[in-house]
Design a protein around this motif. Structure first.
Motif, PDB file in Angstrom:
ATOM      1  N   LYS A   2      51.779  33.242 -12.275  1.00 26.02           N
ATOM      2  CA  LYS A   2      50.898  33.824 -11.602  1.00 26.02           C
ATOM      3  C   LYS A   2      51.383  33.826 -10.086  1.00 26.02           C
ATOM      4  O   LYS A   2      51.080  34.863  -9.330  1.00 26.02           O
ATOM      5  N   MET A   3      51.750  32.760  -9.797  1.00 26.13           N
ATOM      6  CA  MET A   3      52.321  32.746  -8.302  1.00 26.13           C
ATOM      7  C   MET A   3      53.514  33.737  -7.972  1.00 26.13           C
ATOM      8  O   MET A   3      53.616  34.380  -6.840  1.00 26.13           O
ATOM      9  N   ASP A   6      51.942  36.961  -7.625  1.00 28.03           N
ATOM     10  CA  ASP A   6      51.359  37.053  -6.465  1.00 28.03           C
ATOM     11  C   ASP A   6      51.957  37.347  -5.304  1.00 28.03           C
ATOM     12  O   ASP A   6      51.872  37.890  -4.235  1.00 28.03           O
ATOM     13  N   PHE A   7      53.426  36.819  -5.465  1.00 31.33           N
ATOM     14  CA  PHE A   7      54.400  37.049  -4.178  1.00 31.33           C
ATOM     15  C   PHE A   7      55.277  38.009  -4.614  1.00 31.33           C
ATOM     16  O   PHE A   7      56.122  38.453  -3.368  1.00 31.33           O
ATOM     17  N   SER A  33      51.652  46.419  -3.320  1.00 31.42           N
ATOM     18  CA  SER A  33      50.227  45.711  -3.304  1.00 31.42           C
ATOM     19  C   SER A  33      49.337  46.292  -4.279  1.00 31.42           C
ATOM     20  O   SER A  33      48.163  45.892  -5.031  1.00 31.42           O
ATOM     21  N   GLN A  36      49.984  45.797  -7.944  1.00 35.24           N
ATOM     22  CA  GLN A  36      49.826  44.687  -8.231  1.00 35.24           C
ATOM     23  C   GLN A  36      48.354  44.321  -8.514  1.00 35.24           C
ATOM     24  O   GLN A  36      48.127  44.012  -9.646  1.00 35.24           O
ATOM     25  N   THR A  37      47.563  45.198  -7.720  1.00 36.92           N
ATOM     26  CA  THR A  37      46.022  45.060  -7.743  1.00 36.92           C
ATOM     27  C   THR A  37      45.611  45.826  -9.162  1.00 36.92           C
ATOM     28  O   THR A  37      44.770  45.448  -9.826  1.00 36.92           O
ATOM     29  N   HIS A  40      47.154  44.343 -12.280  1.00 39.14           N
ATOM     30  CA  HIS A  40      46.350  43.125 -12.899  1.00 39.14           C
ATOM     31  C   HIS A  40      44.916  43.855 -13.587  1.00 39.14           C
ATOM     32  O   HIS A  40      44.504  43.317 -14.617  1.00 39.14           O
ATOM     33  N   GLU A  48      41.336  41.132  -9.389  1.00 40.86           N
ATOM     34  CA  GLU A  48      41.321  39.657  -8.757  1.00 40.86           C
ATOM     35  C   GLU A  48      41.049  39.765  -7.368  1.00 40.86           C
ATOM     36  O   GLU A  48      41.562  40.607  -6.681  1.00 40.86           O
ATOM     37  N   SER A  50      41.297  38.185  -4.640  1.00 42.30           N
ATOM     38  CA  SER A  50      42.335  37.982  -3.638  1.00 42.30           C
ATOM     39  C   SER A  50      43.191  39.121  -3.661  1.00 42.30           C
ATOM     40  O   SER A  50      43.748  39.380  -2.446  1.00 42.30           O
ATOM     41  N   HIS A  51      43.755  39.709  -4.611  1.00 40.54           N
ATOM     42  CA  HIS A  51      44.470  40.992  -4.719  1.00 40.54           C
ATOM     43  C   HIS A  51      43.948  42.144  -3.803  1.00 40.54           C
ATOM     44  O   HIS A  51      44.537  42.880  -3.249  1.00 40.54           O
ATOM     45  N   THR A  54      43.713  41.396  -0.248  1.00 36.64           N
ATOM     46  CA  THR A  54      44.979  41.586   0.414  1.00 36.64           C
ATOM     47  C   THR A  54      45.296  43.009   0.457  1.00 36.64           C
ATOM     48  O   THR A  54      45.903  43.787   1.149  1.00 36.64           O
TER      49      THR A  54
END
Length: 180
Positions: A2-3, A6-7, A33, A36-37, A40, A48, A50-51, A54
């Motif tokens: 997951k980390m 996230d990066f 981004s 990613q968002t 997910h 998520e 946080s996504h 961000t």
């Protein structure tokens, strides 16, 4: 895993910056981004938070960077995100029954409420420090140094903080094992 996920946008930003320039890297950061968002969402069935946060900040600061052709806006983005997370962590001390860190991790570990509070405050302070450090590096050094710090410095400090947090939590985790 997951980390790493996230990066992913930051890593792509770094690679494109090193091969092209800050503006191409900013455009890639916005796109990555978004991928990613929404990726997910497609895989897990939900966004998520946080996504999403961000993505909104990346889109805002990235668009300003590209539209005004001024890299100062993208340099503010890590600080804005970290300080927003700090506000959320601090606010959770007063809103709701549990601090946000307990809401995030409480299903995996059991800790006394005072430990959750200390951990929550520690994360809030950590986010404040990261935001301040980002500004210091962004406006005291050249863009190349800032990009390196954004990837390696912020990630390294986050790993170090997580390791320190693990050592802090170790006695409580051993207590939980003994009682099980």
């Amino acid at each position: 895993m997951k980390m790493l996920f996230d990066f992913f946008p930051v890593l792509l930003f770094f690679i494109v910056y090193k091969t092209v320039d800050i503006y191409a890297a900013t455009a890639v950061l916005i796109a990555a981004s978004a991928v990613q968002t929404f990726g997910h969402r497609m895989v897990k069935g939900s966004f998520e938070k946080s996504h999403v946060i961000t993505l909104v900040l990346v889109a805002l600061f990235g668009t300003l960077t590209l539209a005004l052709h001024d890299e100062v806006f993208i340099k503010w983005k890590p600080t804005a995100i970290n300080w927003l997370f700090a506000v959320v962590f601090i606010g959770s001390q007063f809103i709701g029954k549990k601090p946000v860190i307990e809401r995030m991790m409480g299903a995996n570990i059991t800790l006394p409420s005072n430990v959750w509070t200390k951990l929550n405050i520690a994360w809030a302070l950590f986010f404040i420090v990261l935001g301040a450090l980002n500004l210091y590096v962004a406006f005291s050094f050249d863009t190349d140094t800032w990009v390196n710090f954004k990837l390696f410095g912020l990630m390294g400090l986050t790993f170090a903080f997580i390791i320190a947090q693990s050592f802090y939590l170790l006695p409580y985790l051993k207590e939980t094992e003994k009682t099980d």
